[in-house]
Write an enzyme that holds these catalytic residues in place. Structure first.
Site, PDB file in Angstrom:
ATOM      1  N   ASP A   4     -27.900  12.965  20.091  1.00 43.06           N
ATOM      2  CA  ASP A   4     -29.228  12.733  19.853  1.00 43.06           C
ATOM      3  C   ASP A   4     -29.941  14.064  19.619  1.00 43.06           C
ATOM      4  OD1 ASP A   4     -31.992  11.427  20.433  1.00 43.06           O
ATOM      5  OD2 ASP A   4     -31.909  12.664  22.196  1.00 43.06           O
ATOM      6  N   ASP A   6     -33.900  15.140  19.795  1.00 41.07           N
ATOM      7  CA  ASP A   6     -35.254  15.454  20.383  1.00 41.07           C
ATOM      8  C   ASP A   6     -34.746  15.551  21.977  1.00 41.07           C
ATOM      9  OD1 ASP A   6     -37.359  15.933  18.433  1.00 41.07           O
ATOM     10  OD2 ASP A   6     -36.881  13.629  18.212  1.00 41.07           O
ATOM     11  N   THR A 105     -30.872  10.073  15.687  1.00 38.16           N
ATOM     12  CA  THR A 105     -32.321  10.383  16.277  1.00 38.16           C
ATOM     13  C   THR A 105     -33.196   9.271  15.785  1.00 38.16           C
ATOM     14  OG1 THR A 105     -34.129  11.889  15.991  1.00 38.16           O
ATOM     15  CG2 THR A 105     -32.812  11.781  14.073  1.00 38.16           C
ATOM     16  N   SER A 106     -34.255   9.148  16.693  1.00 38.81           N
ATOM     17  CA  SER A 106     -35.171   8.219  16.567  1.00 38.81           C
ATOM     18  C   SER A 106     -36.269   8.657  15.583  1.00 38.81           C
ATOM     19  CB  SER A 106     -36.116   7.734  17.655  1.00 38.81           C
ATOM     20  OG  SER A 106     -35.065   6.937  18.431  1.00 38.81           O
TER      21      SER A 106
END
Length: 215
Positions: A4, A6, A105-106
């Site tokens: 991931d 952030d 990642t989003s």
């Protein structure tokens, strides 16, 4: 290896705090701590819905808010990102060992392109962004997509996450999960190995999470 971004590799959640509070102020309100915590690890669309509901302004256009946030967060990311403790050392060790590695990642592609200036474009064999999948975390699609791009069975992958949403996504996909909480505490969860930070995390630990002998 599936990382991931952030809150896991870079200490960017504080930059998101700045942008979100600024937008809340533009709308004449203040974002609550509860709502902010609920946003961590979610898609931009979900975050904007949480923001609007928290401010009592559900009628606002999510896309207009997202555009404002994207513009501001790009400015903040360009001013510099800081690595989370131990993250750079672990990423370097993984790459030196020749382990297939993906960023999952989003965040959207434009923001990720800026972040890659800090993370290193050659640090990842694949990058899966939140605006490039049909279903965002906590859905398993982002992690399943990353494993497919790497050509590695998801059960042979370790995902490193910091948020409940990301952990849920990785677990649902079938990855081994290493959780390193940043802004939000994570409850003990079956199948999830939790550390206070990535400082000291090494290839031996990653192998152990997959049930493999080290070395």
């Amino acid at each position: 290896m599936l990382f991931d971004m952030d809150g896991t590799l870079v200490d960017s959640e504080k930059l998101w705090d700045v942008a979100l509070q600024e937008l809340a102020a533009v709308y004449g309100g203040t974002l609550s701590d509860t709502a902010r915590r609920a946003m961590i690890g979610t898609s931009m669309a979900a975050s904007m819905r949480i923001l609007h509901d928290d401010l009592g302004q559900p009628e606002r256009d999510p896309q207009a808010s997202a555009d404002w946030i994207n513009t501001r967060i790009l400015e903040l990311f360009r001013s510099g990102l800081r690595w989370r403790p131990g993250a750079l050392a672990l990423l370097r060790a993984v790459r030196a060992a020749g382990i297939p590695t993906a960023l999952v990642t989003s965040s959207g592609r434009p923001l990720v392109e800026v972040a890659l200036g800090t993370l290193g474009r050659d640090s990842f064999d694949a990058v899966v962004c939140g605006d490039e999948v049909d279903a965002a975390k906590p859905h398993p699609e982002p992690y399943l997509t990353a494993a497919r791009l790497l050509g590695v069975p998801i059960a042979r992958c370790v995902a490193i996450e910091d948020s409940p949403t990301g952990v849920a996504s990785a677990l649902a996909a079938g990855a081994a999960v290493l959780a390193v909480p940043a802004e939000v505490p994570l409850p003990p969860t079956e199948g999830v190995h939790q550390l206070e930070s990535l400082t000291g995390a090494d290839l031996e630990l990653l192998a152990a999470l997959l049930g493999e002998p080290s070395g």
